[in-house]
Design an enzyme around this catalytic site. Structure first.
Site, PDB file in Angstrom:
ATOM      1  N   SER A 140       6.512   3.641  10.684  1.00  0.00           N
ATOM      2  CA  SER A 140       6.148   4.927  10.091  1.00  0.00           C
ATOM      3  C   SER A 140       6.150   6.047  11.125  1.00  0.00           C
ATOM      4  O   SER A 140       5.987   5.819  12.322  1.00  0.00           O
ATOM      5  CB  SER A 140       4.760   4.843   9.452  1.00  0.00           C
TER       6      SER A 140
HETATM    7  N1  SAH Z   1       3.042  -0.632   9.389  1.00  0.00           N
HETATM    8  C1  SAH Z   1       4.377  -0.849   9.912  1.00  0.00           C
HETATM    9  C2  SAH Z   1       5.463  -0.181   9.102  1.00  0.00           C
HETATM   10  C3  SAH Z   1       5.594  -0.792   7.800  1.00  0.00           C
HETATM   11  S1  SAH Z   1       7.135  -0.677   6.969  1.00  0.00           S
HETATM   12  C4  SAH Z   1       4.489  -0.448  11.359  1.00  0.00           C
HETATM   13  O1  SAH Z   1       3.504   0.040  11.942  1.00  0.00           O
HETATM   14  O2  SAH Z   1       5.551  -0.630  11.929  1.00  0.00           O
HETATM   15  C5  SAH Z   1       6.610  -1.626   5.566  1.00  0.00           C
HETATM   16  C6  SAH Z   1       6.573  -3.104   5.799  1.00  0.00           C
HETATM   17  O3  SAH Z   1       6.010  -3.694   4.641  1.00  0.00           O
HETATM   18  C7  SAH Z   1       7.941  -3.727   5.976  1.00  0.00           C
HETATM   19  O4  SAH Z   1       7.982  -4.448   7.161  1.00  0.00           O
HETATM   20  C8  SAH Z   1       8.080  -4.626   4.760  1.00  0.00           C
HETATM   21  O5  SAH Z   1       8.812  -5.811   5.013  1.00  0.00           O
HETATM   22  C9  SAH Z   1       6.629  -4.928   4.436  1.00  0.00           C
HETATM   23  N2  SAH Z   1       6.377  -5.376   3.059  1.00  0.00           N
HETATM   24  C10 SAH Z   1       6.991  -5.014   1.925  1.00  0.00           C
HETATM   25  N3  SAH Z   1       6.451  -5.653   0.862  1.00  0.00           N
HETATM   26  C11 SAH Z   1       5.463  -6.439   1.362  1.00  0.00           C
HETATM   27  C12 SAH Z   1       4.536  -7.356   0.780  1.00  0.00           C
HETATM   28  N4  SAH Z   1       4.512  -7.616  -0.543  1.00  0.00           N
HETATM   29  N5  SAH Z   1       3.664  -7.975   1.594  1.00  0.00           N
HETATM   30  C13 SAH Z   1       3.662  -7.757   2.937  1.00  0.00           C
HETATM   31  N6  SAH Z   1       4.520  -6.921   3.539  1.00  0.00           N
HETATM   32  C14 SAH Z   1       5.409  -6.258   2.762  1.00  0.00           C
END
Ligand code: SAH
Length: 233
Positions: free
Chosen positions: A83
């Site tokens: 993000s």
């Molecule tokens: N917080 C992260 C950025 C997140 S991007 C950072 O600091 O880098 C969103 C993430 O959520 C992705 O890696 C994606 O694979 C994950 N995601 C999507 N659906 C999900 C689910 N149902 N459970 C857990 N993770 C999930």
């Protein structure tokens, strides 16, 4: 240019780079906090300090290193993103995590937000779930290498939360569901806060701060955001 002149230029550039290494990132973080985060109204001193402390460039793929502190999200592979710094700071401030509190993050991604949370409470009270196995593994490795090895990481569907570790004082969802997942509401402590983007996949979502008071949910909109969708297994 003579061969000697070329050699001197190369040495000067290499030398400058090596010297500027750590300092360049300290300065980059300071600028990031001033121009992107404070400028947009984030005031929580502990959050600002965390954003100054955690080496964001270590959570960014090598090929995007030079953009690590820029004012936008970056690709981390598998179609996912780390993000934007401001969004990480805003979500952390709204979650109001205090020392000793238990916090759950859904969507570990790079592990960066989890490291920020570890700066705000005890490392071993941070729980983070990622659905893409290789991302979960590389985030866990990165966290370990940077001294955040006590953060609890898991591969799985974050829609379901982490019932064994519930209830949580704060829950941050960093992928967008199209509705607030009931299991997460259930795992939120009375008086706890959830920060979650909700909306249709691929479009603009609303970032909500949800508080649980007297068993009721109170919704406060934090504005429009764009997150990758929360996917289900
Ligand atoms: N917080 C992260 C950025 C997140 S991007 C950072 O600091 O880098 C969103 C993430 O959520 C992705 O890696 C994606 O694979 C994950 N995601 C999507 N659906 C999900 C689910 N149902 N459970 C857990 N993770 C999930």
């Amino acid at each position: 240019m003579s061969r000697i002149a070329v050699l001197i230029v190369v040495l000067a550039v290499a030398g400058a780079d090596a010297w500027a290494g750590p300092d360049r990132y300290v300065e980059a973080r300071r600028a990031m906090v001033e121009t992107q985060i404070k400028a947009r109204g984030v005031r929580d001193e502990r959050v600002l300090r965390a954003m100054l402390t955690v080496p964001r460039h270590r959570f960014v793929p090598e090929r995007h290193l030079r953009q690590a502190y820029n004012d936008h999200p970056l690709p981390i592979g598998f179609g996912q993103t780390i993000s934007q710094p401001y969004i990480v700071a805003l979500m952390s401030e709204e979650a109001a995590v205090r020392p000793g509190q238990r916090v759950l993050e859904i969507g570990t991604g790079s592990g960066y937000q989890a490291a920020i949370l570890a700066e705000l409470t005890d490392h071993d009270r941070v729980y983070t779930v990622e659905i893409i196995e290789p991302l979960a593994q590389s985030a866990a490795r990165g966290l370990r290498e940077l001294g955040y090895g006590k953060v609890r990481t898991r591969t799985g569907d974050g829609y379901l939360g982490w019932p064994q570790a519930a209830p949580f004082d704060a829950i941050l969802v960093t992928a967008a569901p199209d509705h607030v997942p009931p299991p997460l509401v259930q795992q939120l402590k009375e008086g706890g806060r959830m920060v979650v983007p909700v909306g249709p996949p691929g479009l603009v979502q609303t970032l909500w701060r949800i508080t649980k008071e007297g068993g009721q949910l109170k919704f406060h909109s934090l504005g429009a955001v764009m997150f990758v969708p929360l996917v289900r297994r």
